[in-house]
Design a protein around this motif. Structure first.
Motif, PDB file in Angstrom:
ATOM      1  N   ALA A   7     -53.216 -72.090  -5.582  1.00 33.37           N
ATOM      2  CA  ALA A   7     -54.173 -71.124  -5.054  1.00 33.37           C
ATOM      3  C   ALA A   7     -54.924 -71.710  -3.866  1.00 33.37           C
ATOM      4  O   ALA A   7     -55.321 -72.877  -3.877  1.00 33.37           O
ATOM      5  CB  ALA A   7     -55.158 -70.702  -6.147  1.00 33.37           C
ATOM      6  N   ILE A   8     -55.108 -70.891  -2.828  1.00 31.84           N
ATOM      7  CA  ILE A   8     -55.824 -71.289  -1.621  1.00 31.84           C
ATOM      8  C   ILE A   8     -56.907 -70.253  -1.350  1.00 31.84           C
ATOM      9  O   ILE A   8     -56.660 -69.051  -1.418  1.00 31.84           O
ATOM     10  CB  ILE A   8     -54.872 -71.374  -0.411  1.00 31.84           C
ATOM     11  CG1 ILE A   8     -53.807 -72.440  -0.644  1.00 31.84           C
ATOM     12  CG2 ILE A   8     -55.645 -71.662   0.878  1.00 31.84           C
ATOM     13  CD1 ILE A   8     -52.752 -72.507   0.447  1.00 31.84           C
ATOM     14  N   ALA A   9     -58.115 -70.723  -1.046  1.00 34.99           N
ATOM     15  CA  ALA A   9     -59.229 -69.819  -0.752  1.00 34.99           C
ATOM     16  C   ALA A   9     -59.604 -69.909   0.716  1.00 34.99           C
ATOM     17  O   ALA A   9     -59.650 -71.005   1.294  1.00 34.99           O
ATOM     18  CB  ALA A   9     -60.448 -70.165  -1.610  1.00 34.99           C
ATOM     19  N   VAL A  10     -59.865 -68.763   1.330  1.00 36.96           N
ATOM     20  CA  VAL A  10     -60.398 -68.684   2.687  1.00 36.96           C
ATOM     21  C   VAL A  10     -61.795 -68.093   2.564  1.00 36.96           C
ATOM     22  O   VAL A  10     -61.953 -66.963   2.098  1.00 36.96           O
ATOM     23  CB  VAL A  10     -59.520 -67.802   3.598  1.00 36.96           C
ATOM     24  CG1 VAL A  10     -60.121 -67.734   5.001  1.00 36.96           C
ATOM     25  CG2 VAL A  10     -58.092 -68.336   3.650  1.00 36.96           C
ATOM     26  N   VAL A  11     -62.810 -68.872   2.946  1.00 29.35           N
ATOM     27  CA  VAL A  11     -64.201 -68.447   2.772  1.00 29.35           C
ATOM     28  C   VAL A  11     -64.847 -68.331   4.148  1.00 29.35           C
ATOM     29  O   VAL A  11     -65.199 -69.337   4.771  1.00 29.35           O
ATOM     30  CB  VAL A  11     -64.987 -69.444   1.895  1.00 29.35           C
ATOM     31  CG1 VAL A  11     -66.347 -68.848   1.513  1.00 29.35           C
ATOM     32  CG2 VAL A  11     -64.205 -69.814   0.646  1.00 29.35           C
ATOM     33  N   THR A  12     -64.966 -67.118   4.649  1.00 31.02           N
ATOM     34  CA  THR A  12     -65.516 -66.892   5.979  1.00 31.02           C
ATOM     35  C   THR A  12     -66.115 -65.486   6.067  1.00 31.02           C
ATOM     36  O   THR A  12     -65.527 -64.540   5.541  1.00 31.02           O
ATOM     37  CB  THR A  12     -64.443 -67.053   7.069  1.00 31.02           C
ATOM     38  OG1 THR A  12     -64.987 -66.670   8.348  1.00 31.02           O
ATOM     39  CG2 THR A  12     -63.206 -66.235   6.786  1.00 31.02           C
ATOM     40  N   PRO A  13     -67.271 -65.332   6.715  1.00 30.89           N
ATOM     41  CA  PRO A  13     -67.838 -63.995   6.893  1.00 30.89           C
ATOM     42  C   PRO A  13     -67.095 -63.175   7.939  1.00 30.89           C
ATOM     43  O   PRO A  13     -67.313 -61.978   8.055  1.00 30.89           O
ATOM     44  CB  PRO A  13     -69.277 -64.287   7.341  1.00 30.89           C
ATOM     45  CG  PRO A  13     -69.206 -65.636   7.982  1.00 30.89           C
ATOM     46  CD  PRO A  13     -68.164 -66.387   7.221  1.00 30.89           C
ATOM     47  N   LEU A  21     -55.950 -65.788   8.864  1.00 34.73           N
ATOM     48  CA  LEU A  21     -55.535 -66.976   8.124  1.00 34.73           C
ATOM     49  C   LEU A  21     -54.717 -66.605   6.892  1.00 34.73           C
ATOM     50  O   LEU A  21     -53.732 -67.275   6.562  1.00 34.73           O
ATOM     51  CB  LEU A  21     -56.766 -67.792   7.711  1.00 34.73           C
ATOM     52  CG  LEU A  21     -57.162 -68.958   8.597  1.00 34.73           C
ATOM     53  CD1 LEU A  21     -58.398 -69.656   8.040  1.00 34.73           C
ATOM     54  CD2 LEU A  21     -56.026 -69.962   8.749  1.00 34.73           C
ATOM     55  N   GLU A  22     -55.132 -65.535   6.220  1.00 39.38           N
ATOM     56  CA  GLU A  22     -54.379 -65.095   5.039  1.00 39.38           C
ATOM     57  C   GLU A  22     -52.941 -64.768   5.409  1.00 39.38           C
ATOM     58  O   GLU A  22     -51.985 -65.171   4.711  1.00 39.38           O
ATOM     59  CB  GLU A  22     -55.047 -63.872   4.420  1.00 39.38           C
ATOM     60  CG  GLU A  22     -54.313 -63.341   3.198  1.00 39.38           C
ATOM     61  CD  GLU A  22     -54.911 -62.050   2.672  1.00 39.38           C
ATOM     62  OE1 GLU A  22     -54.684 -61.734   1.488  1.00 39.38           O
ATOM     63  OE2 GLU A  22     -55.603 -61.353   3.449  1.00 39.38           O
ATOM     64  N   SER A  23     -52.759 -64.060   6.512  1.00 37.70           N
ATOM     65  CA  SER A  23     -51.416 -63.684   6.952  1.00 37.70           C
ATOM     66  C   SER A  23     -50.569 -64.910   7.260  1.00 37.70           C
ATOM     67  O   SER A  23     -49.402 -65.002   6.855  1.00 37.70           O
ATOM     68  CB  SER A  23     -51.522 -62.786   8.188  1.00 37.70           C
ATOM     69  OG  SER A  23     -50.243 -62.499   8.715  1.00 37.70           O
ATOM     70  N   VAL A  34     -53.156 -66.628  -2.077  1.00 34.63           N
ATOM     71  CA  VAL A  34     -54.228 -66.731  -1.082  1.00 34.63           C
ATOM     72  C   VAL A  34     -55.297 -65.685  -1.363  1.00 34.63           C
ATOM     73  O   VAL A  34     -54.997 -64.493  -1.475  1.00 34.63           O
ATOM     74  CB  VAL A  34     -53.683 -66.554   0.356  1.00 34.63           C
ATOM     75  CG1 VAL A  34     -54.809 -66.750   1.368  1.00 34.63           C
ATOM     76  CG2 VAL A  34     -52.544 -67.531   0.624  1.00 34.63           C
ATOM     77  N   GLU A  35     -56.537 -66.147  -1.478  1.00 33.78           N
ATOM     78  CA  GLU A  35     -57.660 -65.248  -1.710  1.00 33.78           C
ATOM     79  C   GLU A  35     -58.670 -65.405  -0.567  1.00 33.78           C
ATOM     80  O   GLU A  35     -58.967 -66.524  -0.153  1.00 33.78           O
ATOM     81  CB  GLU A  35     -58.350 -65.564  -3.043  1.00 33.78           C
ATOM     82  CG  GLU A  35     -57.448 -65.449  -4.267  1.00 33.78           C
ATOM     83  CD  GLU A  35     -57.095 -64.011  -4.601  1.00 33.78           C
ATOM     84  OE1 GLU A  35     -57.779 -63.094  -4.075  1.00 33.78           O
ATOM     85  OE2 GLU A  35     -56.144 -63.790  -5.369  1.00 33.78           O
ATOM     86  N   VAL A  36     -59.187 -64.282  -0.071  1.00 32.25           N
ATOM     87  CA  VAL A  36     -60.153 -64.292   1.024  1.00 32.25           C
ATOM     88  C   VAL A  36     -61.504 -63.815   0.506  1.00 32.25           C
ATOM     89  O   VAL A  36     -61.582 -62.775  -0.179  1.00 32.25           O
ATOM     90  CB  VAL A  36     -59.691 -63.396   2.193  1.00 32.25           C
ATOM     91  CG1 VAL A  36     -60.724 -63.413   3.325  1.00 32.25           C
ATOM     92  CG2 VAL A  36     -58.331 -63.864   2.712  1.00 32.25           C
ATOM     93  N   TYR A  37     -62.557 -64.553   0.852  1.00 33.72           N
ATOM     94  CA  TYR A  37     -63.917 -64.213   0.408  1.00 33.72           C
ATOM     95  C   TYR A  37     -64.831 -64.165   1.628  1.00 33.72           C
ATOM     96  O   TYR A  37     -64.848 -65.091   2.428  1.00 33.72           O
ATOM     97  CB  TYR A  37     -64.437 -65.255  -0.586  1.00 33.72           C
ATOM     98  CG  TYR A  37     -63.590 -65.393  -1.825  1.00 33.72           C
ATOM     99  CD1 TYR A  37     -63.786 -64.556  -2.917  1.00 33.72           C
ATOM    100  CD2 TYR A  37     -62.577 -66.357  -1.891  1.00 33.72           C
ATOM    101  CE1 TYR A  37     -62.993 -64.663  -4.061  1.00 33.72           C
ATOM    102  CE2 TYR A  37     -61.783 -66.480  -3.023  1.00 33.72           C
ATOM    103  CZ  TYR A  37     -61.996 -65.640  -4.108  1.00 33.72           C
ATOM    104  OH  TYR A  37     -61.212 -65.745  -5.227  1.00 33.72           O
ATOM    105  N   PHE A  55     -60.443 -73.179   2.831  1.00 31.85           N
ATOM    106  CA  PHE A  55     -60.622 -73.080   4.279  1.00 31.85           C
ATOM    107  C   PHE A  55     -61.986 -72.425   4.488  1.00 31.85           C
ATOM    108  O   PHE A  55     -62.174 -71.257   4.131  1.00 31.85           O
ATOM    109  CB  PHE A  55     -59.510 -72.244   4.913  1.00 31.85           C
ATOM    110  CG  PHE A  55     -58.169 -72.925   4.921  1.00 31.85           C
ATOM    111  CD1 PHE A  55     -57.756 -73.641   6.032  1.00 31.85           C
ATOM    112  CD2 PHE A  55     -57.329 -72.869   3.814  1.00 31.85           C
ATOM    113  CE1 PHE A  55     -56.515 -74.282   6.049  1.00 31.85           C
ATOM    114  CE2 PHE A  55     -56.092 -73.503   3.822  1.00 31.85           C
ATOM    115  CZ  PHE A  55     -55.691 -74.211   4.941  1.00 31.85           C
ATOM    116  N   VAL A  56     -62.937 -73.165   5.068  1.00 23.86           N
ATOM    117  CA  VAL A  56     -64.338 -72.745   5.049  1.00 23.86           C
ATOM    118  C   VAL A  56     -64.912 -72.623   6.458  1.00 23.86           C
ATOM    119  O   VAL A  56     -64.782 -73.540   7.278  1.00 23.86           O
ATOM    120  CB  VAL A  56     -65.202 -73.753   4.257  1.00 23.86           C
ATOM    121  CG1 VAL A  56     -66.602 -73.196   4.047  1.00 23.86           C
ATOM    122  CG2 VAL A  56     -64.547 -74.097   2.930  1.00 23.86           C
TER     123      VAL A  56
END
Length: 209
Positions: A7-13, A21-23, A34-37, A55-56
């Motif tokens: 699992a990979i998280a992308v944390v960005t507003p 990045l998810e793509s 891949v999860e985006v928050y 990825f922050v």
């Protein structure tokens, strides 16, 4: 029984950054989940320690640095431009570069993480791991640290001069020295550096906004 997908998280507003990045991640690491928050609170509520990488966004990193520094082996700071040498201990990814270069750097980072158990900061930035240990930046003087803290607080040169009761030219000289020693010009870059080095409390930064 099939092994769990990494699992990979992308944390960005930034919605565009997150979706972009998810793509890319889904395309080059198809076995990954891949999860985006868009908010740290949503990310923190989803068992964050299950993620192999975070990825922050820079601002999110600054506001929650205690969390990400404790997990620096899996945290990747998203920068706009090449990461500064003073942030070498952090794992950085330049999202302002071409897609081809971005894909290359993510692949290098991911491959290195599987070889060693944690990503190497310089490899994540697009180069090979630096085993020769480049010279550390010249230490800051107590006055330069004071100026750095006030810059990060958002004060202008004239305000800093008044606060420290020094001449404006003195403040400009200190700021020039900061750029020369650290190689960082932007306030965002200085903020990340100051938080990482413990010169500034990120919680106080958030409270002052």
């Amino acid at each position: 029984m099939q092994p769990a997908r990494p699992a990979i998280a992308v944390v960005t507003p930034s919605i565009l950054t997150g979706l972009g990045l998810e793509s890319i991640l889904r395309r080059i690491i198809p076995m990954a989940e891949v999860e985006v928050y868009d908010r740290f609170e949503r990310f923190a509520a989803e068992r964050p320690d299950r993620f192999f990488h975070y990825f922050v966004a820079s601002q999110t990193f600054v506001e929650h640095n205690a969390f990400f520094l404790e997990r620096r082996h899996k945290s990747i700071l998203l920068t706009e431009g090449a990461p500064h040498s003073t942030l070498r201990e952090l794992h950085c990814l330049d999202i302002a570069q071409s897609e081809e270069s971005l894909v290359r750097d993510i692949l290098r980072l991911h491959q290195h993480a599987h070889r060693t158990g944690h990503p190497d900061a310089h490899a994540a930035a697009g180069g090979e791991p630096d085993r020769t240990s480049a010279a550390a930046p010249t230490a800051l003087t107590p006055r330069e640290i004071e100026v750095l803290r006030l810059v990060v607080e958002g004060l202008l040169n004239k305000q800093i001069a008044r606060r420290l009761d020094v001449a404006l030219t003195t403040v400009i000289s200190h700021r020039r020295n900061l750029v020369r020693k650290l190689g960082i010009r932007s306030v965002a870059g200085l903020t990340i550096y100051a938080v990482t080095k413990g010169y500034v409390d990120a919680e106080q930064l958030g409270a002052s906004e």
